[in-house]
Design a protein around this motif. Structure first.
Motif, PDB file in Angstrom:
ATOM      1  N   HIS A 148       0.814  -1.218   0.000  1.00  0.00           N
ATOM      2  CA  HIS A 148       0.000   0.000   0.000  1.00  0.00           C
ATOM      3  C   HIS A 148       0.847   1.267   0.000  1.00  0.00           C
ATOM      4  N   GLN A 149       1.921   1.305   0.775  1.00  0.00           N
ATOM      5  CA  GLN A 149       2.740   2.519   0.821  1.00  0.00           C
ATOM      6  C   GLN A 149       3.394   2.790  -0.527  1.00  0.00           C
ATOM      7  N   GLU A 150       3.931   1.741  -1.149  1.00  0.00           N
ATOM      8  CA  GLU A 150       4.554   1.898  -2.462  1.00  0.00           C
ATOM      9  C   GLU A 150       3.521   2.316  -3.500  1.00  0.00           C
ATOM     10  N   LYS A 151       2.331   1.758  -3.386  1.00  0.00           N
ATOM     11  CA  LYS A 151       1.245   2.132  -4.302  1.00  0.00           C
ATOM     12  C   LYS A 151       0.945   3.619  -4.224  1.00  0.00           C
ATOM     13  N   GLU A 152       0.811   4.135  -3.003  1.00  0.00           N
ATOM     14  CA  GLU A 152       0.500   5.551  -2.839  1.00  0.00           C
ATOM     15  C   GLU A 152       1.628   6.436  -3.372  1.00  0.00           C
ATOM     16  N   ALA A 153       2.872   6.021  -3.142  1.00  0.00           N
ATOM     17  CA  ALA A 153       4.012   6.811  -3.615  1.00  0.00           C
ATOM     18  C   ALA A 153       4.064   6.850  -5.135  1.00  0.00           C
ATOM     19  N   LEU A 154       3.880   5.683  -5.779  1.00  0.00           N
ATOM     20  CA  LEU A 154       3.924   5.645  -7.237  1.00  0.00           C
ATOM     21  C   LEU A 154       2.720   6.371  -7.834  1.00  0.00           C
ATOM     22  N   LEU A 155       1.563   6.223  -7.218  1.00  0.00           N
ATOM     23  CA  LEU A 155       0.360   6.907  -7.694  1.00  0.00           C
ATOM     24  C   LEU A 155       0.572   8.421  -7.695  1.00  0.00           C
ATOM     25  N   ALA A 156       1.149   8.932  -6.618  1.00  0.00           N
ATOM     26  CA  ALA A 156       1.415  10.372  -6.527  1.00  0.00           C
ATOM     27  C   ALA A 156       2.401  10.814  -7.605  1.00  0.00           C
ATOM     28  N   LEU A 157       3.438  10.009  -7.823  1.00  0.00           N
ATOM     29  CA  LEU A 157       4.450  10.347  -8.828  1.00  0.00           C
ATOM     30  C   LEU A 157       3.847  10.381 -10.234  1.00  0.00           C
ATOM     31  N   ALA A 165      -3.939   8.346 -13.642  1.00  0.00           N
ATOM     32  CA  ALA A 165      -3.708   7.141 -12.842  1.00  0.00           C
ATOM     33  C   ALA A 165      -4.690   7.077 -11.683  1.00  0.00           C
ATOM     34  N   LYS A 166      -5.295   5.907 -11.508  1.00  0.00           N
ATOM     35  CA  LYS A 166      -6.251   5.685 -10.422  1.00  0.00           C
ATOM     36  C   LYS A 166      -5.976   4.319  -9.807  1.00  0.00           C
TER      37      LYS A 166
END
Length: 264
Positions: A148-157, A165-166
């Motif tokens: 989840h943390q990596e997902k949020e970081a990549l999503l923001a990037l 991106a969603k």
């Protein structure tokens, strides 16, 4: 906050002729399609209520849905393509010109792959080869435990780069500019089912479970979240109007029971 499903007015339910629904974790439960959900799909069809899955899943997976499930079509890849079953054949309708969308997909894939080098926990979805318009990044399907943390970081990037991106409950879906579940839903309802959007707002229920359903919750007054959407509610600007007690496909079956009990 969403109201309990039982607060959905019975008089309103009498007008419903279409159920648009997410697939993963809305029709499925823990990755499988419950018996109650499959039965609900057949019962809705028998009652003359058309079901249209609206999924971030790949076109290849959606082709199977359109062929074997009692559905009136499938909106696939987050709105990139609509699969229409007609006279035993599946017709593919792209939101924009197919050739242009395939070219743009290749560009998106190159961009995403360059960023994934910095996120070794994440990976392209196993179904990427069967996608025609978008790119999917797995953070909670094959990737276990969910990242989840990596997902949020990549999503923001990706969003900082201006990409569309969603996040679903299992993937980050990177769609082309202008592609959205609600854009294709409007097109399908008006062009294939000859509804005005005023009629659609009375005749359509939408069911979902994740942030990538938010545009559909915003569009359709009759919107329902299955219970497992609860962790995402504080993240959403547009909430489902109602909430089932049960999760995933069991929540969908609960909605179907409630809807069918209040048809003329």
């Amino acid at each position: 906050m969403p109201k309990p499903l039982v607060d959905l007015p019975q008089t309103t339910l009498k007008n419903v002729r279409y159920v648009l629904t997410d697939f993963d974790d809305t029709l499925t439960l823990h990755g499988r399609l419950p018996t109650a959900t499959l039965n609900a799909l057949y019962r809705l069809e028998q009652a003359g209520i058309k079901v249209i899955p609206v999924t971030g899943g790949c076109a290849g997976w959606s082709d199977m849905m359109a062929r074997v499930l009692p559905v009136a079509g499938v909106i696939s890849e987050g709105g990139g393509v609509f699969l229409e079953p007609k006279s035993g054949v599946i017709h593919y309708h792209f939101l924009n010109a197919e050739a242009a969308m395939r070219t743009e997909q290749a560009s998106l894939l190159a961009t995403v792959q360059a960023e994934l080098v910095n996120f070794p926990t994440l990976t392209l979805a196993k179904d990427q080869a069967y996608r025609l318009t978008d790119v999917a990044i797995d953070y909670a399907q094959q990737v276990q435990p969910p990242a989840h943390q990596e997902k949020e970081a990549l999503l923001a990037l990706l969003r900082e780069k201006g990409l569309n991106a969603k996040a679903s409950s299992i993937h980050i879906n990177v769609c082309q500019s202008g592609v959205d579940k609600v854009v294709m839903a409007r097109h399908v309802l008006t062009q294939f089912f000859q509804l005005s959007m005023a009629q659609a707002h009375q005749q359509v229920i939408y069911v979902g479970d994740a942030p990538n359903d938010e545009s559909m919750f915003a569009e359709f007054p009759l919107s329902v979240g299955v219970a497992n959407i609860a962790p995402y509610l504080t993240m959403l600007k547009h909430l489902p109007a109602y909430l089932t007690d049960a999760e995933g496909g069991e929540g969908f079956a609960q909605l179907a029971d409630y809807l069918l009990c209040h048809q003329d």
